[in-house]
Motif scaffolding. Sequence first.
Motif, short mmCIF file in Angstrom:
data_model
loop_
_atom_site.label_atom_id
_atom_site.label_comp_id
_atom_site.label_asym_id
_atom_site.label_seq_id
_atom_site.Cartn_x
_atom_site.Cartn_y
_atom_site.Cartn_z
N MET A 49 1.86 -2.37 4.51
CA MET A 49 3.11 -1.78 5.00
C MET A 49 2.85 -0.48 5.74
O MET A 49 3.52 -0.16 6.73
N GLY A 50 1.85 0.29 5.27
CA GLY A 50 1.50 1.52 5.95
C GLY A 50 0.97 1.27 7.34
O GLY A 50 1.28 1.98 8.30
N LEU A 51 0.13 0.23 7.48
CA LEU A 51 -0.40 -0.13 8.80
C LEU A 51 0.71 -0.58 9.74
O LEU A 51 0.60 -0.42 10.96
N ALA A 52 1.76 -1.14 9.15
CA ALA A 52 2.91 -1.57 9.96
C ALA A 52 3.84 -0.42 10.29
O ALA A 52 4.83 -0.60 11.02
N GLY A 53 3.55 0.77 9.75
CA GLY A 53 4.36 1.94 10.03
C GLY A 53 5.64 2.03 9.24
O GLY A 53 6.58 2.72 9.63
#
Length: 221
Positions: A49-53
Amino acid sequence: MTRPHLPDTALAVTAVLTFVTGVVDAVGYLGLDRVFTGNMTGNIVILAMGLAGADELPVLGPLVALAAFAVGACAAGFVLREPPERWSSRITALLGTGALVLAALTAALVLAGEHDTPAVQVPVAAATAAVMGQQAMVARTLAVREMTTVVVTSTLTALAGESLVRGGAEAVWNRRLGAIAAIFLGAMTGAVLIRVHPAVPMGLAAALTTSAAAAGHRLLR
């Protein structure tokens, strides 16, 4: 005095280690920028989810924790490449080393003062995750049924899909429920103690890991 029943002692030791996982996960999530140091499933989800912003979730912390956990498990795997029939001095050494690392992290958190900076959070999360990876490998070697010390989802699945289906008193009061309760109470304890200072629950984790290593060495070796 009679010697305690070995399976019961091993169960108690792994229950303590499961409690420790809950404690350090509370420290990681609440004090180390939402990083799980014991349960890696959470880190994988947060990392994705972090990589997806999404919601400004962290990327570096979960990624480092995942790598450190794997390194800790791998190192323990080499030490335990020839699994002992039961407890061995190698298991004591692994848990003892983990306890020393947790104690060192306790001191580091006390000395750091400002613990809410990446320069403190990431190394502490990495070192804690490495200890948890090592501990998880020890649990696999001890092979106490239903006590992996770090996995709750499969335990909950077995409790709901197998134990409850069978019925009877053992459907509820069993080691599966005990494992879930141990990590739940550990996380609750960590969440309460971190209000005082992050070093307090980390110190408790170090003390409990030391106790587990000592009890196993004395009673199971």
